[in-house]
Design an enzyme around this catalytic site. Structure first.
Site, mmCIF file in Angstrom:
data_model
loop_
_atom_site.group_PDB
_atom_site.id
_atom_site.type_symbol
_atom_site.label_atom_id
_atom_site.label_comp_id
_atom_site.label_asym_id
_atom_site.label_seq_id
_atom_site.Cartn_x
_atom_site.Cartn_y
_atom_site.Cartn_z
ATOM 1 N N PRO A 89 0.816 -1.234 0.000
ATOM 2 C CA PRO A 89 0.000 0.000 0.000
ATOM 3 C C PRO A 89 0.838 1.267 0.000
ATOM 4 O O PRO A 89 0.354 2.342 -0.281
ATOM 5 C CB PRO A 89 -0.816 -0.120 1.301
ATOM 6 C CG PRO A 89 -0.810 -1.567 1.624
ATOM 7 C CD PRO A 89 0.519 -2.084 1.157
ATOM 8 N N GLU A 116 3.497 -8.973 8.218
ATOM 9 C CA GLU A 116 3.335 -7.514 8.236
ATOM 10 C C GLU A 116 4.237 -6.843 7.208
ATOM 11 O O GLU A 116 4.269 -5.615 7.130
ATOM 12 C CB GLU A 116 3.664 -6.992 9.642
ATOM 13 C CG GLU A 116 2.788 -7.580 10.747
ATOM 14 C CD GLU A 116 1.311 -7.488 10.408
ATOM 15 O OE1 GLU A 116 0.629 -8.532 10.445
ATOM 16 O OE2 GLU A 116 0.845 -6.375 10.076
ATOM 17 N N ARG A 154 -1.778 -8.185 -20.826
ATOM 18 C CA ARG A 154 -2.749 -7.843 -21.865
ATOM 19 C C ARG A 154 -2.171 -6.875 -22.895
ATOM 20 O O ARG A 154 -2.681 -6.765 -24.003
ATOM 21 C CB ARG A 154 -4.009 -7.234 -21.236
ATOM 22 C CG ARG A 154 -4.830 -8.215 -20.410
ATOM 23 C CD ARG A 154 -5.907 -7.499 -19.615
ATOM 24 N NE ARG A 154 -6.813 -6.763 -20.490
ATOM 25 C CZ ARG A 154 -7.859 -7.318 -21.097
ATOM 26 N NH1 ARG A 154 -8.110 -8.606 -20.952
ATOM 27 N NH2 ARG A 154 -8.661 -6.600 -21.857
ATOM 28 N N ASP A 169 -8.213 1.288 -27.997
ATOM 29 C CA ASP A 169 -7.762 2.136 -29.097
ATOM 30 C C ASP A 169 -7.720 3.585 -28.618
ATOM 31 O O ASP A 169 -8.244 3.914 -27.565
ATOM 32 C CB ASP A 169 -8.678 1.954 -30.303
ATOM 33 C CG ASP A 169 -10.116 2.274 -29.935
ATOM 34 O OD1 ASP A 169 -11.029 1.669 -30.515
ATOM 35 O OD2 ASP A 169 -10.309 3.113 -29.044
HETATM 36 N N1 LIG Z 1 -2.709 -2.434 -2.187
HETATM 37 C C1 LIG Z 1 -1.720 -3.286 -2.493
HETATM 38 O O1 LIG Z 1 -1.198 -3.284 -3.605
HETATM 39 C C2 LIG Z 1 -1.241 -4.232 -1.411
HETATM 40 C C3 LIG Z 1 -0.086 -4.979 -1.604
HETATM 41 C C4 LIG Z 1 0.337 -5.857 -0.598
HETATM 42 C C5 LIG Z 1 -0.422 -5.929 0.562
HETATM 43 N N2 LIG Z 1 -0.085 -6.721 1.608
HETATM 44 C C6 LIG Z 1 1.195 -7.359 1.757
HETATM 45 C C7 LIG Z 1 2.306 -6.347 1.866
HETATM 46 C C8 LIG Z 1 3.104 -6.698 3.092
HETATM 47 C C9 LIG Z 1 2.454 -7.872 3.750
HETATM 48 C C10 LIG Z 1 1.201 -8.179 3.002
HETATM 49 N N3 LIG Z 1 -1.553 -5.211 0.710
HETATM 50 C C11 LIG Z 1 -1.948 -4.365 -0.248
#
Ligand SMILES: NC(=O)c1ccc(NC2CCCC2)nc1
Length: 246
Positions: A89, A116, A154, A169
């Site tokens: 995130p 985590e 894709r 397109d």
């Molecule tokens: N929004 C995302 O792209 C995303 C990516 C990894 C994640 N969780 C993972 C990252 C570290 C431990 C679990 N959560 C959300």
């Protein structure tokens, strides 16, 4: 396109390697996905892949050494030309523009975190780019990695034969999709728009473009603001607004 995946759950990726458009791309050799599992780089009896966080707090982190070795093995297999991406995130928000950027790379390595997350020093030393598929927390990076693989694959030439779906397109790039219809012509009194039943392809093209513009105006004005509309598009949108401005 070649994608290296570092994950504790490589079997999850059968969702993209064994199904649909991406599954066929793998069969055709247009997409290759190889895996490195940190658990294969453990040397203790319990094959430990997690470790406790300094500073305490809930949960665990991925153990440093197995993860580092897995990433380095993937890099070596890629011949040093790959971009190593960590999904989290905290990363850059993925959108179609970002997908297009990533699709220009021959080789990507995607690191899927669990628990985590991973030690910040690995992000600094071993990760090239951090990307996020959206502002929400997942239990692991695998689903985010598979989302990225699907979206990028894709755009690989040959993956989306015209039979699959009209390739994006320039007309509708950056807009929401128009409504789609298939048999039967009527469902509980709801009919297919007449224009689509006729054979006037120019009228159909204009109708679809107008609907894409209108829906973007209604649902995602933020996307519309980023579009440079040509005169035809401006005219069609104005027409849609006249007909739909409640
Ligand atoms: N929004 C995302 O792209 C995303 C990516 C990894 C994640 N969780 C993972 C990252 C570290 C431990 C679990 N959560 C959300």
């Amino acid at each position: 396109m070649w994608v290296g995946v570092v994950s504790l759950f490589p079997d999850m990726f059968s969702a993209v390697t064994d199904h649909g458009v991406t599954g066929r791309a793998v069969k055709q050799g247009l997409l290759e996905v190889d895996f490195w599992n940190p658990r294969d780089y453990t040397h203790d009896r319990h094959r430990t892949v997690d470790d406790r966080p300094y500073g305490g707090g809930p949960g665990m982190l991925m153990k440093v050494e197995p993860l580092r070795q897995a990433i380095r093995s993937a890099r070596a297999a890629a011949g040093g030309s790959a971009r190593v991406i960590y999904l989290s995130p905290q990363g850059r928000r993925l959108d179609q523009a970002g997908v297009r950027e990533l699709a220009t790379r021959e080789r990507l390595i995607l690191v899927a975190g669990r628990y985590e997350g991973i030690d910040e020093r690995i992000v600094e030393a071993d990760i090239d780019e951090e990307w996020s598929i959206g502002d929400y927390v997942l239990s692991g990076g695998e689903l985010a990695a598979m989302t990225l693989i699907d979206a990028v694959a894709r755009l690989v030439p040959g993956v989306l034969g015209h039979a699959d779906s009209a390739e994006e397109d320039s007309f509708t790039a950056g807009l929401l999709d128009c409504p789609h219809y298939t048999r039967p012509e009527q469902i509980e009194g709801r009919r297919v728009p007449e224009v689509l039943l006729g054979g006037n392809h120019e009228a159909i093209r204009r109708w679809r473009l107008k609907q894409a513009l209108g829906r973007t105006w209604l649902r995602r004005p933020d996307l519309l603001a980023q579009c440079q509309l040509n005169s035809e598009q401006q005219e069609l949108l104005a027409e849609y607004i006249r007909e739909n401005d409640t």
